[in-house]
Design a protein around this motif. Structure first.
Motif, PDB file in Angstrom:
ATOM      1  N   PHE A   1      -9.124   1.691   3.474  1.00 48.01           N
ATOM      2  CA  PHE A   1      -9.177   1.910   2.039  1.00 48.01           C
ATOM      3  C   PHE A   1     -10.112   1.315   1.152  1.00 48.01           C
TER       4      PHE A   1
ATOM      5  N   GLN B   1      -2.035   3.629  -4.228  1.00 48.56           N
ATOM      6  CA  GLN B   1      -1.704   2.566  -5.201  1.00 48.56           C
ATOM      7  C   GLN B   1      -1.642   1.309  -4.341  1.00 48.56           C
ATOM      8  N   HIS B   2      -2.350   0.040  -4.802  1.00 54.17           N
ATOM      9  CA  HIS B   2      -2.515  -1.132  -4.212  1.00 54.17           C
ATOM     10  C   HIS B   2      -1.418  -2.248  -5.043  1.00 54.17           C
TER      11      HIS B   2
ATOM     12  N   GLU C   1      -4.310  -8.582  -7.121  1.00 51.66           N
ATOM     13  CA  GLU C   1      -4.612  -7.231  -7.189  1.00 51.66           C
ATOM     14  C   GLU C   1      -3.477  -6.587  -7.844  1.00 51.66           C
TER      15      GLU C   1
ATOM     16  N   PHE D   1     -13.362  -4.177  -7.297  1.00 51.81           N
ATOM     17  CA  PHE D   1     -13.063  -3.238  -6.306  1.00 51.81           C
ATOM     18  C   PHE D   1     -12.687  -4.260  -5.173  1.00 51.81           C
TER      19      PHE D   1
ATOM     20  N   ASN E   1     -10.701   0.655  -3.193  1.00 51.98           N
ATOM     21  CA  ASN E   1     -10.074   0.566  -4.261  1.00 51.98           C
ATOM     22  C   ASN E   1     -10.417   0.163  -5.469  1.00 51.98           C
TER      23      ASN E   1
ATOM     24  N   ALA F   1      -4.424  -1.424  -9.059  1.00 54.70           N
ATOM     25  CA  ALA F   1      -5.296  -0.834  -8.284  1.00 54.70           C
ATOM     26  C   ALA F   1      -5.108   0.282  -7.691  1.00 54.70           C
ATOM     27  N   PHE F   2      -6.124   1.196  -7.761  1.00 56.07           N
ATOM     28  CA  PHE F   2      -5.941   2.524  -6.912  1.00 56.07           C
ATOM     29  C   PHE F   2      -6.955   2.866  -6.304  1.00 56.07           C
ATOM     30  N   GLY F   3      -6.834   3.679  -5.167  1.00 57.70           N
ATOM     31  CA  GLY F   3      -8.185   4.142  -4.530  1.00 57.70           C
ATOM     32  C   GLY F   3      -7.725   5.205  -3.487  1.00 57.70           C
TER      33      GLY F   3
ATOM     34  N   ILE G   1       0.900  -1.243  -0.021  1.00 57.67           N
ATOM     35  CA  ILE G   1       0.113   0.081  -0.152  1.00 57.67           C
ATOM     36  C   ILE G   1       1.067   1.245   0.122  1.00 57.67           C
TER      37      ILE G   1
END
Length: 487
Positions: A351, A304-305, A327, A378, A353, A330-332, A282
Motif C-alpha cells: 500500500f 482507507q487507513h 495516521e 505519506f 497512502n 489517510a487514503f491510498g 486497512i
C-alpha cells in the motif's frame, strides 16, 4: 422421455430458486420493511448526541470549556480553525471514536456507507463551532470526521456479527449488550425501535458468513517495552490483542466499501502504559479483481487507513517516551496478491497512502497537554503472510511514515505565553519532518483446539529533522509472547 427431462430441469430450477429465497429470508438486510431510510431521524440523533455530551460536560462535570454562549459561538465562527493542544489520545483516538458515533446514527437508521459520511462531518463541525468556548480545531475536524468514518463502519459491521433476532432470554440480552458496547449508536436505535427485544424467525440474521467470511482471534500475553537504546531497561505488562480479518479480499463478492478490512487493536491491562496501546486498520473502499495467470489472484484498489500507536515512559524518572505515531486520516492505493501454493497460503499486500492528518512524538514542542507534532505526508506499507495449514503462520509487517509539519512557531518562546495565548497559537508543532518506521515480524504455532502460541517483535525507529533545532534519532524495541485463541 423429452417431457420427463423438461420436468427434471424445471424441478431443479424451482428448487434452487426456493433455496435462494429461503437463504435470503434469513438476513435482516433483505427485509424491505426494515430498509427504510430515516435521514431526518439520523440528523436529529446526531444533534442530540452533541447536546447530550455538552450538557453532561457543562452541568455535571462543570467544565469551563463547555460554558458556551452565543458570543463564544460567534467568536468561533469569526476566528476560524486552529491547531489545538489536547493530549495525543484525545486528539487522535477519542475524537475518531466520537466521530464513529455520528456515523452510526446514520448507518443504524438505514443509510448506506456513503450517505452516512456527511453525518460524521456535520456532527464534528457542529461540536467544534458550538459546543466549546475554546477555538475550533482543524485537527479535531479531520480526525473526528474521517477517522470517525473508519472506526464507525468497522464497529457497525462488528456489531452485526453478534446480533441475532431469533434469540431470547439471557442469550439475547448478552448479544444486545455486546452489540451496544461495540456500536452504542446502533444499540440506542435498537432500543428506540424495539428491535432490541423483538423476536423474529424470518430476517433475523445480520451477517452472511458465506459471502463474507470472518476470522476473529484474541491473544492474551506479556509484552516487554524497552527504553531508547537501553534494550535491557524496560518494563513488562500483560496485554490482550484483538484481530479481525473481515471478508476475503480476493473473493469477488466483496464489492461494497469495507466488505474487506483488517483490524487489530492492543489493550494494556496493567501498568503505566496507555489502556489503548494500538489500533490498526486497512479497509477496502473500491477494488478490481484480476487473474492474469490461472491461480494468481490479485486485488487492486483504493483503501482507507487508520493507525494509532501510543506509549508512555517505561522507566521511572526517564525523559524518554518510546513512540507516539498516528495516521488518523489517510487514503491510498493498494494491492493484495495470492501466490498459488499447495502446502501454504502465501499473500503479499502492498500500500502507498496520502496522510491528510498524522502525528508523531516531538522532542521540543510542549504546550498545555501536547508533546507531539501534527502534519501531513505519506506512508508505505507491506504485509507478507505465510500460512502453513497444519503448523501455524508467519507474518512480516513493514510500515514507513513520512510526516511534514508545515506550520511551526519559530521565534516564539512558549514559556512566555499564557494559556489563553497558547490556545490561539495555531501551530502544528516544531516545523520540520519526521521519518517513522515500524518493523514487525510475528509467528503463530498451532497447538490444536484453536489455540496457538503467538510471538512477535516490534522495532520502532524515529528520525526527526527540525528546521531550527537539533535533529533527533530514537529507536526502541518491543517483544510479545502470548496464547492466541481463534473463534
Amino acid at each position: 422421455m423429452k417431457r420427463i427431462f423438461i420436468h427434471i430441469i424445471f424441478f431443479l430450477l424451482t428448487s434452487s430458486q426456493l433455496c435462494a429465497q429461503q437463504a435470503d429470508s434469513l438476513f435482516a438486510f433483505n427485509d424491505s420493511t426494515r430498509m427504510i431510510k430515516r435521514p431526518w431521524r439520523a440528523a436529529f440523533q446526531t444533534a442530540g448526541l452533541n447536546i447530550g455530551v455538552w450538557a453532561f460536560d457543562r452541568f455535571v462535570m462543570n467544565e469551563d470549556y463547555a460554558k458556551v454562549t452565543l458570543h463564544s459561538i460567534g467568536k468561533n465562527i469569526t476566528n476560524g480553525l486552529v491547531w489545538d493542544n489536547d493530549k495525543f489520545s484525545t486528539n487522535l483516538f477519542a475524537h475518531p471514536y466520537h466521530g464513529n458515533l455520528y456515523f452510526n446514527t446514520a448507518r443504524s437508521n438505514g443509510l448506506g456507507f456513503w450517505k452516512s459520511v456527511p453525518y460524521s462531518f456535520a456532527g464534528s463541525l457542529m461540536w467544534e463551532m458550538c459546543a466549546e468556548v475554546e477555538p475550533p480545531a482543524i485537527n479535531d475536524f479531520l480526525a473526528t470526521s474521517i477517522g470517525g468514518v473508519a472506526l464507525g463502519e468497522v464497529t457497525y459491521r462488528l456489531s452485526s456479527l453478534v446480533l441475532d433476532d431469533s434469540k431470547s432470554g439471557s442469550s439475547r440480552f448478552f448479544r444486545e449488550l455486546l452489540g451496544t458496547l461495540i456500536s452504542p449508536s446502533r444499540g440506542l436505535n435498537r432500543l428506540v425501535t424495539g428491535d432490541a427485544w423483538r423476536v423474529r424467525h424470518k430476517f433475523y440474521k445480520y451477517h452472511d458468513y458465506e459471502k463474507l467470511p470472518v476470522k476473529f482471534s484474541a491473544t492474551l500475553g506479556e509484552r516487554y517495552l524497552a527504553d531508547n537504546e537501553h534494550f535491557f531497561k524496560g518494563s513488562n505488562s500483560p496485554y490482550i490483542e484483538f484481530k479481525v480479518l473481515y471478508g476475503d479480499p480476493l473473493q469477488e463478492t466483496t464489492k461494497q466499501p469495507f466488505d474487506y478490512f483488517n483490524f487489530r487493536s492492543t489493550i494494556n491491562l496493567i501498568g503505566n502504559q496507555p489502556l489503548i496501546g494500538s489500533v490498526n486498520l486497512i479497509a477496502k473502499l473500491y477494488g478490481k479483481h484480476l487473474e492474469p495467470v490461472p491461480g494468481h489472484k490479485i486485488l487492486v484498489g483504493l483503501f482507507q487507513h487508520f493507525d494509532y500507536y501510543d506509549s508512555e515512559r517505561v522507566i521511572t524518572g526517564s525523559k524518554n517516551i518510546p513512540y507516539k505515531i498516528s495516521e488518523a486520516a489517510a487514503f491510498g492505493v493498494g494491492m493484495v496478491y495470492q501466490f498459488p501454493a499447495r502446502k501454504a497460503n502465501i499473500r503479499q499486500s502492498s500500500f502507498i497512502n496520502a496522510i491528510l492528518l498524522g502525528g508523531s512524538l516531538t522532542d521540543y514542542y510542549n504546550s498545555i497537554d501536547r508533546n507531539y507534532n501534527m502534519g501531513s505526508g505519506f506512508s508505505i506499507k507491506s504485509n507478507t503472510s505465510i500460512e502453513f495449514k497444519k503448523y501455524g503462520n508467519f507474518e512480516l509487517n513493514l510500515q514507513y511514515y513520512r510526516i511534514f509539519t508545515w506550520k511551526g512557531y519559530d521565534g516564539i518562546n512558549l514559556d512566555d505565553l499564557t494559556n489563553e495565548e497558547k490556545l490561539y497559537l495555531n501551530a502544528q508543532g516544531d516545523k520540520g519532518n519526521v521519518q517513522l518506521a515500524v518493523i514487525n515480524p510475528m509467528m503463530d504455532i498451532d497447538l490444536g483446539y484453536k489455540i496457538k502460541i503467538s510471538a512477535g517483535l516490534y522495532y520502532y525507529l524515529r528520525n526527526t529533522h527540525y528546521s531550527s533545532k537539533p535533529d533527533f534519532l530514537f529507536h526502541t524495541i518491543e517483544t510479545r509472547l502470548g496464547l492466541k485463541y481463534t473463534f
